[in-house]
Design a protein around this motif. Sequence first.
Motif, PDB file in Angstrom:
ATOM      1  N   HIS A   1      -5.809  17.160  37.036  1.00  0.00           N
ATOM      2  CA  HIS A   1      -4.893  16.322  36.204  1.00  0.00           C
ATOM      3  C   HIS A   1      -5.027  15.078  36.515  1.00  0.00           C
ATOM      4  O   HIS A   1      -5.439  14.370  37.702  1.00  0.00           O
ATOM      5  CB  HIS A   1      -3.279  16.472  36.883  1.00  0.00           C
ATOM      6  CG  HIS A   1      -2.999  18.267  36.712  1.00  0.00           C
ATOM      7  ND1 HIS A   1      -3.797  19.259  37.229  1.00  0.00           N
ATOM      8  CD2 HIS A   1      -1.989  18.577  35.785  1.00  0.00           C
ATOM      9  CE1 HIS A   1      -2.940  20.451  36.701  1.00  0.00           C
ATOM     10  NE2 HIS A   1      -2.038  20.081  35.841  1.00  0.00           N
TER      11      HIS A   1
ATOM     12  N   ALA B   1       1.993  13.204  34.967  1.00  0.00           N
ATOM     13  CA  ALA B   1       0.577  13.945  35.145  1.00  0.00           C
ATOM     14  C   ALA B   1       0.391  14.996  34.022  1.00  0.00           C
ATOM     15  O   ALA B   1       1.309  15.667  33.495  1.00  0.00           O
ATOM     16  CB  ALA B   1       0.465  14.649  36.547  1.00  0.00           C
ATOM     17  N   ARG B   2      -0.974  14.896  33.502  1.00  0.00           N
ATOM     18  CA  ARG B   2      -1.265  15.867  32.389  1.00  0.00           C
ATOM     19  C   ARG B   2      -2.698  16.471  32.833  1.00  0.00           C
ATOM     20  O   ARG B   2      -3.580  15.864  33.364  1.00  0.00           O
ATOM     21  CB  ARG B   2      -1.272  15.191  31.054  1.00  0.00           C
ATOM     22  CG  ARG B   2      -2.237  14.261  31.009  1.00  0.00           C
ATOM     23  CD  ARG B   2      -2.370  13.754  29.577  1.00  0.00           C
ATOM     24  NE  ARG B   2      -3.313  12.614  29.287  1.00  0.00           N
ATOM     25  CZ  ARG B   2      -4.533  12.931  28.764  1.00  0.00           C
ATOM     26  NH1 ARG B   2      -4.880  14.165  28.587  1.00  0.00           N
ATOM     27  NH2 ARG B   2      -5.411  12.035  28.703  1.00  0.00           N
ATOM     28  N   PRO B   3      -2.834  17.674  32.675  1.00  0.00           N
ATOM     29  CA  PRO B   3      -4.136  18.239  32.653  1.00  0.00           C
ATOM     30  C   PRO B   3      -5.143  17.624  31.949  1.00  0.00           C
ATOM     31  O   PRO B   3      -5.092  17.323  30.582  1.00  0.00           O
ATOM     32  CB  PRO B   3      -3.969  19.879  32.639  1.00  0.00           C
ATOM     33  CG  PRO B   3      -2.907  19.857  31.819  1.00  0.00           C
ATOM     34  CD  PRO B   3      -2.008  18.831  32.090  1.00  0.00           C
TER      35      PRO B   3
END
Length: 439
Positions: free
Chosen positions: A299, A404-406
Amino acid sequence: NTGHNAAVDPASSSSLDGMLVEAANKAAVDLFLGPNTSAEDSSELADGKLYPEHVLPTSPIIEANSLVVVFESFDNLNFVYATPGAIFSNRNGHFAHNDFIGKPFGCKIRSCNNGGLGFLYLLRPTPELWARSLNHRTQIVHELDASTIVFYLHLRPNMVVCESGTGSGAMSHAILRTIAPKGRLHTFEFNQMRAERAREEFAKNKCDHLVTVHHRDVCGKVDDGSKGGFGLGPQAAHAIFLDLPEPWLAVPHTAYTLKPNGRLASYSPCVEQTQRTIIAMRKAGFHSFRTIEVRLREHFVDEVELELPPKAKLPRGEATSGATAASTVRFLSTCASTVSGGSTMIEYSGDDTGAEADNELTEAETVETEATEAVGAGTATSDGGTGPSPGTSSNGKRKRMVCARPFATMRGHTAFLTFCTVGNKVHPDPNEQSSSNQS
């Protein structure tokens, strides 16, 4: 007490308690000191002095011919051997190896040209960094799979391990770090060019004293008159790792080569290969099967600034004012920018291209467009001008938060890991059985 100095009273050694203590001490010695403890080490306690570094560089300073992992960007690593007079070049500029030598690992180096605007970091090599920077001759075992294999094979210092399918040597270095300082890795590669290249890399990386590279087909498929198997004799290895297209052909040889209760791991990209391998394992007397698949999903974490949403609750039926509508548009626009990644996030996305990235951008544009159409001309002020520009708050209140982002892609490839244990039965040599059947 897990040390050798925990002596047992001879008078009580014949008792059950004495035998239990003696057996516990021996088990602790095998666990901490390894199964190949020599006689001169039998009086030593299990401490860190028994495990000098034999794989990673012992000096924190870069020396001539040292292996250095070069950090160029977030998702781009390279490696060099620090050679006096050599130059390393990339898109950031030219970097002299003479500037590397004498510097500590982890330092930042400026380029010789471009006014020193280009820079990179010099990292101390580890099996994980080596796997990310090496030249791929074949598909490699990435760090998450490698750590899982080391764990479920129950590897520890001073073990004898066999590996079939050397390939690029990524998994070999992970095994070498675990079995040092007195262990031995026998790695087998049927392709002569890859075997020779791996032998050269082990020598350059200063871990060739722990590994023996064999140019051999353990499956016995090569029509050159040679037989399959590992050629080490019966019950010679504590663990075996197979990374082969047809691992079931090597399973009978692993049963012959493994010590009692030894561990076997097979790495296959297709579940059909795994099923056929497990059938061969059952026929060879293995038990305690376990098949797993692990994927590393990273992430991206960053601190972003968002405008606080309006908190005032309007009475039901009251028309939305222009100021409130404009504030809503700005808030949705900021959220849409966060969804699409923003300029800061897209910079680190690297492989975030194709249909998935287009979908993210389309969703972000749709949110902003629908919000704008819903508000219409409400953003205009009474004097004919326009309201505050997007990204600025009417009340000046904004909030910073960690989001957060993958990543759109996951490093590695789909693969199934199968683990099992061989029994105490003494297995015959498959080569002798095949010879007797032919005669």
